[in-house]
Design an enzyme around this catalytic site. Structure first.
Site, PDB file in Angstrom:
ATOM      1  N   LYS A 255      17.103  -5.464 -15.970  1.00  0.00           N
ATOM      2  CA  LYS A 255      17.761  -4.273 -16.512  1.00  0.00           C
ATOM      3  C   LYS A 255      17.506  -4.283 -18.016  1.00  0.00           C
ATOM      4  CE  LYS A 255      20.754  -1.120 -14.872  1.00  0.00           C
ATOM      5  NZ  LYS A 255      20.905  -0.477 -13.575  1.00  0.00           N
TER       6      LYS A 255
ATOM      7  N   GLY B 293      34.112  12.286  -6.417  1.00  0.00           N
ATOM      8  CA  GLY B 293      32.944  12.479  -7.281  1.00  0.00           C
ATOM      9  C   GLY B 293      31.876  13.294  -6.568  1.00  0.00           C
TER      10      GLY B 293
ATOM     11  N   GLY C 221      28.985  14.631  -7.757  1.00  0.00           N
ATOM     12  CA  GLY C 221      27.840  14.747  -8.675  1.00  0.00           C
ATOM     13  C   GLY C 221      26.531  14.712  -7.918  1.00  0.00           C
ATOM     14  N   ASN C 222      25.512  14.158  -8.533  1.00  0.00           N
ATOM     15  CA  ASN C 222      24.170  14.149  -7.923  1.00  0.00           C
ATOM     16  C   ASN C 222      24.178  13.538  -6.536  1.00  0.00           C
ATOM     17  OD1 ASN C 222      22.524  15.356  -9.892  1.00  0.00           O
ATOM     18  ND2 ASN C 222      22.746  13.526 -11.165  1.00  0.00           N
ATOM     19  N   VAL C 223      24.866  12.412  -6.375  1.00  0.00           N
ATOM     20  CA  VAL C 223      24.874  11.733  -5.085  1.00  0.00           C
ATOM     21  C   VAL C 223      25.992  12.287  -4.196  1.00  0.00           C
ATOM     22  CG1 VAL C 223      25.095   9.522  -3.906  1.00  0.00           C
ATOM     23  CG2 VAL C 223      23.901   9.631  -6.101  1.00  0.00           C
TER      24      VAL C 223
ATOM     25  N   TYR D 150      27.553  15.126  -4.066  1.00  0.00           N
ATOM     26  CA  TYR D 150      27.313  16.479  -3.544  1.00  0.00           C
ATOM     27  C   TYR D 150      26.354  16.423  -2.351  1.00  0.00           C
ATOM     28  CZ  TYR D 150      25.198  21.087  -3.210  1.00  0.00           C
ATOM     29  OH  TYR D 150      24.701  22.274  -2.730  1.00  0.00           O
TER      30      TYR D 150
HETATM   31  P1  NAD Z   1      26.783  11.836 -11.526  1.00  0.00           P
HETATM   32  O1  NAD Z   1      27.144  11.618 -12.944  1.00  0.00           O
HETATM   33  O2  NAD Z   1      25.792  12.891 -11.164  1.00  0.00           O
HETATM   34  O3  NAD Z   1      28.094  12.148 -10.662  1.00  0.00           O
HETATM   35  C1  NAD Z   1      29.309  11.534 -10.859  1.00  0.00           C
HETATM   36  C2  NAD Z   1      30.381  12.590 -10.602  1.00  0.00           C
HETATM   37  O4  NAD Z   1      31.651  11.957 -10.664  1.00  0.00           O
HETATM   38  C3  NAD Z   1      30.373  13.724 -11.622  1.00  0.00           C
HETATM   39  O5  NAD Z   1      30.421  14.971 -10.953  1.00  0.00           O
HETATM   40  C4  NAD Z   1      31.648  13.468 -12.434  1.00  0.00           C
HETATM   41  O6  NAD Z   1      32.232  14.669 -12.899  1.00  0.00           O
HETATM   42  C5  NAD Z   1      32.523  12.786 -11.413  1.00  0.00           C
HETATM   43  N1  NAD Z   1      33.580  11.959 -11.972  1.00  0.00           N
HETATM   44  C6  NAD Z   1      33.598  11.234 -13.116  1.00  0.00           C
HETATM   45  N2  NAD Z   1      34.780  10.590 -13.247  1.00  0.00           N
HETATM   46  C7  NAD Z   1      35.495  10.902 -12.142  1.00  0.00           C
HETATM   47  C8  NAD Z   1      36.783  10.555 -11.677  1.00  0.00           C
HETATM   48  N3  NAD Z   1      37.586   9.771 -12.407  1.00  0.00           N
HETATM   49  N4  NAD Z   1      37.197  11.052 -10.489  1.00  0.00           N
HETATM   50  C9  NAD Z   1      36.411  11.878  -9.758  1.00  0.00           C
HETATM   51  N5  NAD Z   1      35.179  12.250 -10.163  1.00  0.00           N
HETATM   52  C10 NAD Z   1      34.736  11.771 -11.327  1.00  0.00           C
HETATM   53  O7  NAD Z   1      26.328  10.406 -10.985  1.00  0.00           O
HETATM   54  P2  NAD Z   1      25.546  10.101  -9.638  1.00  0.00           P
HETATM   55  O8  NAD Z   1      24.111   9.936  -9.947  1.00  0.00           O
HETATM   56  O9  NAD Z   1      25.993  11.041  -8.586  1.00  0.00           O
HETATM   57  O10 NAD Z   1      26.092   8.644  -9.319  1.00  0.00           O
HETATM   58  C11 NAD Z   1      27.366   8.464  -8.730  1.00  0.00           C
HETATM   59  C12 NAD Z   1      27.664   6.978  -8.571  1.00  0.00           C
HETATM   60  O11 NAD Z   1      26.641   6.389  -7.760  1.00  0.00           O
HETATM   61  C13 NAD Z   1      27.637   6.190  -9.876  1.00  0.00           C
HETATM   62  O12 NAD Z   1      28.556   5.131  -9.789  1.00  0.00           O
HETATM   63  C14 NAD Z   1      26.238   5.615  -9.927  1.00  0.00           C
HETATM   64  O13 NAD Z   1      26.181   4.430 -10.695  1.00  0.00           O
HETATM   65  C15 NAD Z   1      26.014   5.320  -8.456  1.00  0.00           C
HETATM   66  N6  NAD Z   1      24.596   5.269  -8.094  1.00  0.00           N
HETATM   67  C16 NAD Z   1      23.803   6.347  -8.271  1.00  0.00           C
HETATM   68  C17 NAD Z   1      22.466   6.287  -7.918  1.00  0.00           C
HETATM   69  C18 NAD Z   1      21.551   7.470  -8.070  1.00  0.00           C
HETATM   70  O14 NAD Z   1      20.430   7.457  -7.520  1.00  0.00           O
HETATM   71  N7  NAD Z   1      21.958   8.522  -8.754  1.00  0.00           N
HETATM   72  C19 NAD Z   1      21.924   5.103  -7.391  1.00  0.00           C
HETATM   73  C20 NAD Z   1      22.779   3.996  -7.196  1.00  0.00           C
HETATM   74  C21 NAD Z   1      24.110   4.103  -7.558  1.00  0.00           C
END
Ligand code: NAD
Length: 366
Positions: free
Chosen positions: A80, A185, A187-189, A191
């Site tokens: 990392k 949450g 967000g990207n994942v 949703y």
């Molecule tokens: P993202 O930032 O797109 O989505 C996170 C969502 O959570 C956002 O919509 C945000 O508004 C919401 N949020 C923040 N604080 C919150 C709370 N207290 N309560 C409810 N919602 C809240 O991130 P992502 O890419 O969707 O990733 C989500 C999680 O998955 C993270 O922990 C990330 O580390 C993990 N992750 C993501 C990936 C990836 O490919 N994107 C891969 C491995 C792990």
């Protein structure tokens, strides 16, 4: 600041510090273990208050990548990087280029991908100076749709596959029609996970700190919006944390009514022993670093073969790995998080150093 005697050091193979006064870049790269292959992991940019905080973060995250890649059966080690600075204030093209030069000096022992504070665009800028960046190529995604390199669709699909494996194991059902799931949450994942669940017939409850994210799930998936306090304590079958870490803790665990926890958020357990607390309450915890490996699997294949069917099959193998973990956990009466760690260690320890066997395409493709 201690390095070798740092509490999180855990026999890291390499820790490199880089400073470029012209651009203000201060960065650390940590390679935890490369016995399975070159270390691939995100490059995080964050306004760490102290150098100590940055070092602690990079060491913990890098170690986590060794475990995640080993359990995903990838020929990758764990690493990392962190850039010390506020991405909204200190990010410049010159700084990202300097980071690219730094990565190039490491000769491919570490390959950087996106993480919080960095984007595909930033990685592309680093890529002007080095081929040791990943998640940057436009290609056909694992689902046949065009992809810009964003790993979120593969992460969401892997999470869906893992959630189904957990539901089958704990609740004995393969049909998700009417399954009640609370997603924290959107967000990207989150949703995309919600969409998979909706298409499979599940009933959804959602919470996000951003109202518009919740509204989208309500409109598109008929989800029920709930409050921050409710989302983890609803009488549902599954809770899917997809926002932030440390949500499974002394306060939340006694209030959970779901019997399965399966979501994508990293570091869901506040402390390692919380997996035992979940087990004692009869709740099946799906270890986060196993269920959310779809993204790293996708990024790995970007650098090797780009074959959408192969990526999909690899992401789907997350379900089999989880089944193995659940079965061992039942057999030994020990928590799933501890079993997952052991299984990962079996896969990356005690194998001969194989630097010469690293796939050429992985080290060189860009
Ligand atoms: P993202 O930032 O797109 O989505 C996170 C969502 O959570 C956002 O919509 C945000 O508004 C919401 N949020 C923040 N604080 C919150 C709370 N207290 N309560 C409810 N919602 C809240 O991130 P992502 O890419 O969707 O990733 C989500 C999680 O998955 C993270 O922990 C990330 O580390 C993990 N992750 C993501 C990936 C990836 O490919 N994107 C891969 C491995 C792990």
């Amino acid at each position: 600041m201690n390095v070798f005697s740092h509490p999180e050091f855990d026999n890291h193979e390499q820790v490199s510090f880089f400073c470029d006064p012209k651009t203000g870049l201060k960065a650390i790269v940590a390679v935890h273990n490369s016995s399975r292959g070159p270390a691939l992991g995100g490059c995080r940019m964050y306004p760490y208050a102290t150098d100590e905080e940055a070092l602690r973060d990079v060491l913990r995250l890098s170690r986590g990548m060794t475990y995640k890649s080993a359990l995903a059966n990838l020929d990758l080690g764990g690493g990392k990087s962190v850039i010390i600075g506020d991405p909204r204030k200190h990010k410049t093209e010159e700084l990202m280029e300097a980071m690219g030069r730094f990565l190039e000096t490491l000769g491919g022992s570490y390959i950087a991908a996106e993480d919080s504070g960095t984007s595909v665009a930033d990685l592309k800028i680093m890529g002007r100076q080095t081929s040791n960046v990943a998640g940057v190529s436009a290609r056909k995604g694992f689902d046949g749709n065009p992809s810009n390199g964003d790993p979120s669709p593969a992460t969401a699909y892997g999470t869906f596959v893992g959630l189904k494996a957990a539901v089958k194991h704990k609740l004995g059902r393969t049909d998700l029609t009417g399954l009640k799931v609370a997603v924290q949450g959107i967000g990207n994942v989150g949703y995309r996970l919600a969409r998979h669940l909706h298409e499979a017939g599940a009933k959804l409850w959602v919470y996000d700190i951003h109202q518009d994210q919740m509204d989208r799930a309500v409109e598109e998936f008929g989800a029920t919006p709930v409050s921050a306090e409710e989302i983890l304590t609803l009488p549902v079958d599954v809770v899917a944390p997809c926002a932030l870490g440390a949500v499974l803790n002394d306060q939340s665990i006694p209030k959970l009514k779901a019997t399965v926890v399966a979501g994508a958020a990293n570091n869901q357990l506040e402390h390692p022993h919380h997996d035992e607390a979940l087990m004692k309450r009869g709740i099946l915890y799906t270890p986060d670093f196993v269920i959310n490996a779809g993204g790293i699997i996708d990024v790995f294949h970007e650098r090797t073969d780009h074959d959408a069917d192969k990526v999909r099959a690899h992401v789907e193998s997350i379900g089999e790995t989880l089944e193995e973990i659940f079965t061992r956990s039942d057999r030994d009466g020990r928590p799933t998080g501890a079993i997952a760690n052991e299984l990962a260690e079996e896969r990356f320890q005690h194998i001969p150093a194989q630097k010469d066997q690293h796939p050429e395409s992985l080290a060189k493709a860009g």
